[in-house]
Scaffold this motif. Structure first.
Motif, PDB file in Angstrom:
ATOM      1  N   LEU A 458     -63.594  27.312 -40.874  1.00  0.00           N
ATOM      2  CA  LEU A 458     -62.357  26.883 -41.214  1.00  0.00           C
ATOM      3  C   LEU A 458     -61.769  27.696 -42.418  1.00  0.00           C
ATOM      4  CD1 LEU A 458     -62.321  22.874 -40.822  1.00  0.00           C
ATOM      5  CD2 LEU A 458     -61.498  24.692 -39.372  1.00  0.00           C
ATOM      6  N   VAL A 459     -62.585  27.726 -43.589  1.00  0.00           N
ATOM      7  CA  VAL A 459     -62.121  28.524 -44.611  1.00  0.00           C
ATOM      8  C   VAL A 459     -61.945  30.015 -44.162  1.00  0.00           C
ATOM      9  CG1 VAL A 459     -62.455  29.456 -46.936  1.00  0.00           C
ATOM     10  CG2 VAL A 459     -62.939  27.057 -46.369  1.00  0.00           C
ATOM     11  N   GLY A 460     -62.734  30.549 -43.569  1.00  0.00           N
ATOM     12  CA  GLY A 460     -62.463  32.115 -43.128  1.00  0.00           C
ATOM     13  C   GLY A 460     -61.344  32.136 -42.129  1.00  0.00           C
ATOM     14  N   ILE A 461     -61.048  31.216 -41.362  1.00  0.00           N
ATOM     15  CA  ILE A 461     -59.778  31.422 -40.648  1.00  0.00           C
ATOM     16  C   ILE A 461     -58.650  31.407 -41.477  1.00  0.00           C
ATOM     17  CG2 ILE A 461     -58.585  30.263 -38.518  1.00  0.00           C
ATOM     18  CD1 ILE A 461     -60.982  29.147 -37.370  1.00  0.00           C
ATOM     19  N   ALA A 497     -65.224  17.860 -41.846  1.00  0.00           N
ATOM     20  CA  ALA A 497     -64.032  18.535 -42.199  1.00  0.00           C
ATOM     21  C   ALA A 497     -63.882  18.531 -43.784  1.00  0.00           C
ATOM     22  CB  ALA A 497     -62.668  17.688 -41.688  1.00  0.00           C
ATOM     23  N   ALA A 498     -64.377  17.447 -44.675  1.00  0.00           N
ATOM     24  CA  ALA A 498     -64.105  17.567 -45.852  1.00  0.00           C
ATOM     25  C   ALA A 498     -64.631  18.886 -46.513  1.00  0.00           C
ATOM     26  CB  ALA A 498     -64.666  16.201 -46.718  1.00  0.00           C
ATOM     27  N   PRO A 499     -65.961  19.134 -46.266  1.00  0.00           N
ATOM     28  CA  PRO A 499     -66.745  20.440 -46.927  1.00  0.00           C
ATOM     29  C   PRO A 499     -65.781  21.561 -47.037  1.00  0.00           C
ATOM     30  CG  PRO A 499     -68.062  19.208 -45.640  1.00  0.00           C
ATOM     31  CD  PRO A 499     -66.833  18.581 -45.219  1.00  0.00           C
ATOM     32  N   ALA A 500     -64.813  21.728 -46.016  1.00  0.00           N
ATOM     33  CA  ALA A 500     -64.115  22.867 -45.988  1.00  0.00           C
ATOM     34  C   ALA A 500     -63.035  23.002 -46.990  1.00  0.00           C
ATOM     35  CB  ALA A 500     -63.092  23.041 -44.682  1.00  0.00           C
ATOM     36  N   ILE A 501     -62.536  21.760 -47.489  1.00  0.00           N
ATOM     37  CA  ILE A 501     -61.579  21.903 -48.690  1.00  0.00           C
ATOM     38  C   ILE A 501     -62.371  22.215 -49.916  1.00  0.00           C
ATOM     39  CG2 ILE A 501     -60.010  20.340 -49.958  1.00  0.00           C
ATOM     40  CD1 ILE A 501     -59.402  18.632 -47.327  1.00  0.00           C
ATOM     41  N   LEU A 502     -63.610  21.475 -50.134  1.00  0.00           N
ATOM     42  CA  LEU A 502     -64.212  21.822 -51.276  1.00  0.00           C
ATOM     43  C   LEU A 502     -64.711  23.082 -51.400  1.00  0.00           C
ATOM     44  CD1 LEU A 502     -66.086  18.421 -51.140  1.00  0.00           C
ATOM     45  CD2 LEU A 502     -64.160  18.977 -52.485  1.00  0.00           C
ATOM     46  N   LEU A 503     -64.798  24.105 -50.369  1.00  0.00           N
ATOM     47  CA  LEU A 503     -65.200  25.273 -50.353  1.00  0.00           C
ATOM     48  C   LEU A 503     -64.200  26.298 -50.946  1.00  0.00           C
ATOM     49  CD1 LEU A 503     -67.162  25.922 -47.048  1.00  0.00           C
ATOM     50  CD2 LEU A 503     -68.014  25.739 -49.060  1.00  0.00           C
ATOM     51  N   ILE A 504     -62.940  25.823 -51.281  1.00  0.00           N
ATOM     52  CA  ILE A 504     -61.864  26.625 -51.934  1.00  0.00           C
ATOM     53  C   ILE A 504     -62.044  26.333 -53.522  1.00  0.00           C
ATOM     54  CG2 ILE A 504     -59.386  27.055 -52.427  1.00  0.00           C
ATOM     55  CD1 ILE A 504     -60.248  27.537 -49.606  1.00  0.00           C
ATOM     56  N   THR A 505     -62.480  27.658 -54.066  1.00  0.00           N
ATOM     57  CA  THR A 505     -62.871  27.620 -55.578  1.00  0.00           C
ATOM     58  C   THR A 505     -62.314  28.538 -56.241  1.00  0.00           C
ATOM     59  OG1 THR A 505     -64.779  28.995 -55.146  1.00  0.00           O
ATOM     60  CG2 THR A 505     -65.353  26.781 -54.985  1.00  0.00           C
ATOM     61  N   ASP A 506     -62.232  28.237 -57.778  1.00  0.00           N
ATOM     62  CA  ASP A 506     -61.532  29.005 -58.504  1.00  0.00           C
ATOM     63  C   ASP A 506     -62.470  30.232 -58.920  1.00  0.00           C
ATOM     64  OD1 ASP A 506     -63.311  27.901 -60.373  1.00  0.00           O
ATOM     65  OD2 ASP A 506     -61.729  26.768 -61.472  1.00  0.00           O
ATOM     66  N   ALA A 507     -62.121  30.953 -59.791  1.00  0.00           N
ATOM     67  CA  ALA A 507     -62.665  32.252 -60.357  1.00  0.00           C
ATOM     68  C   ALA A 507     -64.069  31.773 -60.719  1.00  0.00           C
ATOM     69  CB  ALA A 507     -62.132  33.070 -61.484  1.00  0.00           C
ATOM     70  N   ALA A 508     -64.342  30.556 -61.553  1.00  0.00           N
ATOM     71  CA  ALA A 508     -65.668  30.179 -62.172  1.00  0.00           C
ATOM     72  C   ALA A 508     -66.461  29.421 -61.023  1.00  0.00           C
ATOM     73  CB  ALA A 508     -65.228  29.170 -63.078  1.00  0.00           C
ATOM     74  N   GLY A 509     -65.890  29.397 -59.752  1.00  0.00           N
ATOM     75  CA  GLY A 509     -66.652  28.663 -58.608  1.00  0.00           C
ATOM     76  C   GLY A 509     -66.591  27.165 -58.767  1.00  0.00           C
ATOM     77  N   VAL A 510     -65.513  26.666 -59.296  1.00  0.00           N
ATOM     78  CA  VAL A 510     -65.432  25.166 -59.500  1.00  0.00           C
ATOM     79  C   VAL A 510     -64.390  24.916 -58.220  1.00  0.00           C
ATOM     80  CG1 VAL A 510     -64.454  23.220 -60.843  1.00  0.00           C
ATOM     81  CG2 VAL A 510     -65.762  25.299 -61.669  1.00  0.00           C
ATOM     82  N   PRO A 511     -64.459  24.244 -57.439  1.00  0.00           N
ATOM     83  CA  PRO A 511     -63.516  23.480 -56.363  1.00  0.00           C
ATOM     84  C   PRO A 511     -62.223  23.302 -56.929  1.00  0.00           C
ATOM     85  CG  PRO A 511     -65.494  22.428 -56.133  1.00  0.00           C
ATOM     86  CD  PRO A 511     -65.859  23.153 -57.156  1.00  0.00           C
ATOM     87  N   VAL A 512     -61.125  23.689 -56.321  1.00  0.00           N
ATOM     88  CA  VAL A 512     -59.721  23.643 -56.865  1.00  0.00           C
ATOM     89  C   VAL A 512     -59.406  22.428 -56.560  1.00  0.00           C
ATOM     90  CG1 VAL A 512     -59.321  26.063 -56.858  1.00  0.00           C
ATOM     91  CG2 VAL A 512     -58.667  24.765 -54.947  1.00  0.00           C
TER      92      VAL A 512
END
Length: 657
Positions: A458-461, A497-512
């Motif tokens: 999902l994140v890739g798409i 579904a929820a893991p997809a949202i948590l895969l979006i991270t900032d530069a430090a690798g922390v979920p946004v």
């Protein structure tokens, strides 16, 4: 005298309508299609359910039992009762036990108790299972699927079988979803003999928090709390424009404390409110849509948000008191959107409220049954004071019995208390079947890593874009929620579904996105699937009560529930709304969110001060969306558009005069 006449008339109407409630529930809610047993068979099943509640109370108060053993006993009681109470098909005799169901019930209980009896031996073998373990575990998995079919329906079973096939055929699956595969023996061991599958987190929550809160709900119903909510809502909003529709909104929001089922809420309150709405002048489709939307939202309304909320607390590692605090503002915004839509629809149609002679007086309602609301405040107080949900629910059960005893009309006899224990256990069976079946899905996900695979896809798409990821996650949650009860629904969406949202991270690798916000996001869309076509179970049930066209009812419900499609995006982008580290902008965020939800609801309804044309509606919807988006620039632009439409509407109103 007038008040007595109103109350008597109201009671007579309720008695007349309630005779159809069981029939409607059985038609639209599989969990209500249970056998009505009498004689020795009835006593045996009642004794089984009574003992189930006694065990749960003992475990809740004393504890001291190994978690896997407690879950096995919980599941043994639950599955046995399911096979005893729910026939193989609706065509079978519902007034006597079938020998096959007796055998299946005893077999299901024996399979679960096998884990209890041989627990030490199973643990000592450290994950290695023998031939007997394999037979018992395989039968148990099949019986869980059959129990889910009887209680929930085929969609959940089909999904679970799909996951089992995915686990077994992993090597044959091409692309990113492929995996090294799981042997049949390894899958049975993982699903039944570990705390990762059937005996996993869903059943753990069912055996602790959920059961006690359902017992609390059973006692609230026993005292007539549902009728109290309807009378209270009538006394507050019955006389205003579109009064019965507002009564439906208020009473259904309150009924969320009694039931975690959208369909049960629809039939319970809709049997009273939908005929009143139609009599006032609402079309059947709109009347059904109001009830479906309001009833579905009951699971979003604190302090008791249905069984899935307790799972959310456990999965995210968040205290339940913080979950209900986080859910409070979004729930109010959701119901505000529905309420505003109902109000302006009534204004557009020129509908009035109920006649005064049909509305009970607020003071009379409170004087007659007002003490019944105290247990709700007891729950809130205990949770706020740091009590665990189990002890808060136990305190609420005790306070319900005590408060009911204050008035003769609501007082519970000894037999009422016993029957409440039986009813509480019976109400837990749907949740148990759903949680056990959902455990199969979570077991496959943990064994194969499917959640991260889907999330990565999902994140890739979405190419890492947060809004697009949220959109794809929303679509996934709505699809996964089709035809599946809320509890199992959330388990599926939280693992897929929820893991997809948590895969979006900032530069430090922390979920946004905070974990709680991500899970509330999929929680909302899993629930709102109940009013979203094509399946829209709650809307179909409401259409059955209203005798309206189901798909049109579903479309109208989707329009009214627009807040549920917007609010999750709002609290993901602006976590202030769910009170996660609220900053100085929290007040302004709430105010602009209120303005935005109202504007979108009004724009979709098409009436403000006067009937709106297409341009005015579009401008108002855009204004609402702009004020919903955090940021003072968009807020100012939205307010300017609101002022423009207000001017146009005022001018139109003067010209019409």
């Amino acid at each position: 005298m007038r008040e007595e006449a109103v109350m008597n008339m109201s009671a007579a109407m309720k008695n007349k309508i309630s005779s159809n409630v069981d029939e409607l529930m059985a038609k639209y809610d599989k969990g209500s299609r249970y056998r009505v047993l009498s004689g020795a068979q009835g006593k045996i099943v009642s004794a089984l359910l009574f003992c189930f509640t006694v065990f749960q109370l003992y475990y809740g108060i004393r504890g001291g039992i190994d978690a896997q053993i407690a879950r096995s006993i919980h599941l043994a009681f639950g599955l046995t009762a399911v096979f005893f109470l729910y026939p193989t098909s609706s065509k079978m005799d519902k007034y006597s036990l079938h020998p096959l169901d007796c055998i299946l019930g005893i077999l299901a209980g024996a399979c679960c108790l096998y884990v209890v009896v041989f627990f030490e031996d199973i643990v000592m073998r450290q994950g290695l299972i023998n031939g007997m373990d394999m037979i018992v575990g395989g039968i148990a998995v099949l019986l869980v699927l059959e129990a889910a079919r009887r209680m929930i329906g085929l969609p959940m079973v089909v999904i679970s079988l799909g996951f089992i096939l995915y686990a077994l055929l992993g090597r044959s699956i091409p692309g990113a979803l492929g995996h090294r595969g799981v042997s049949l023996e390894g899958l049975v061991q993982h699903l039944f003999y570990t705390t990762e599958g059937i005996m996993g987190l869903p059943i753990q929550v069912s055996s602790t928090f959920i059961f006690i809160f359902l017992l609390f709900g059973a006692y609230l119903e026993k005292t007539g709390m549902g009728e109290f909510f309807i009378d209270l809502a009538n006394s507050v909003a019955g006389s205003s424009p579109g009064g019965p529709a507002k009564v439906a909104v208020i009473s259904s929001a309150c009924m969320g404390t009694l039931s975690g089922s959208s369909v049960a809420n629809v039939v319970g309150t809709g049997s009273f409110t939908i005929p009143m709405m139609k009599r006032l002048g609402y079309k059947g489709e709109f009347a059904g849509a109001v009830e479906a939307t309001a009833s579905t939202g009951g699971q979003l309304m604190p302090p008791i948000m249905g069984a899935a909320a307790f799972l959310l607390a456990e999965i995210t590692g968040t205290p339940y008191s913080k979950v209900i605090l986080a859910a409070a503002i979004p729930a109010v915004l959701y119901y505000l959107g529905v309420f505003i839509g109902v109000h302006f629809e009534a204004k557009k149609l020129g509908l009035k409220g109920l006649p005064k002679e049909e509305i009970p007086k607020f003071s009379t309602v409170m004087k007659t049954r007002g003490q019944l609301i105290i247990p709700i405040f007891v729950v809130i107080g205990l949770l706020s004071s740091g009590w665990s949900p189990i002890y808060a629910a136990l305190g609420a059960v005790a306070s319900t019995i005590v408060c009911a005893a204050i008035k003769k009309e609501t007082r519970l006899s000894f037999m009422d208390i016993i029957q409440g224990m039986v009813a509480g256990a019976k109400s837990a069976l749907t949740v148990i079947a759903a949680c056990a079946c959902a455990g199969i899905i979570t077991g496959v996900v943990t064994k194969t890593g499917l959640g991260l695979k889907v999330g990565s896809i999902l994140v890739g798409i979405a190419n890492g874009n947060l809004i697009l990821t949220l959109f794809f996650t929303m679509i996934t949650s709505l699809i996964l929620g089709i035809g599946v009860p809320t509890t199992a629904n959330y388990v599926i969406t939280s693992t897929i579904a929820a893991p997809a949202i948590l895969l979006i991270t900032d530069a430090a690798g922390v979920p946004v996105v905070p974990v709680l916000a991500a899970h509330l996001f999929v929680f909302y869309f899993g629930i709102i699937a109940d009013v979203t076509p094509p399946v829209c179970l709650a809307a179909v049930a409401a259409a059955g009560v209203a005798k309206s066209e189901p798909m049109e009812t579903g479309m109208q419900a989707t329009r009214l529930a627009i807040g549920a499609f917007l609010i999750p995006y709002m609290f993901v982008i602006s976590p202030d709304l769910i009170m996660i580290n609220p900053g100085p902008t929290v007040i302004s965020s709430i105010i602009t969110a209120i303005i935005g939800i109202c504007c979108v609801s009004i724009g979709l309804t098409g009436f403000f001060k006067a009937k709106m044309n297409v341009i005015e509606r579009i401008l108002f919807i855009i204004a609402g969306l702009l004020t919903l988006k955090p940021g003072y620039k968009t807020d100012l632009l939205g307010l300017v558009l609101i002022a423009v439409v207000y001017y146009l509407q005022t001018k139109k109103l003067k010209n019409n005069k």
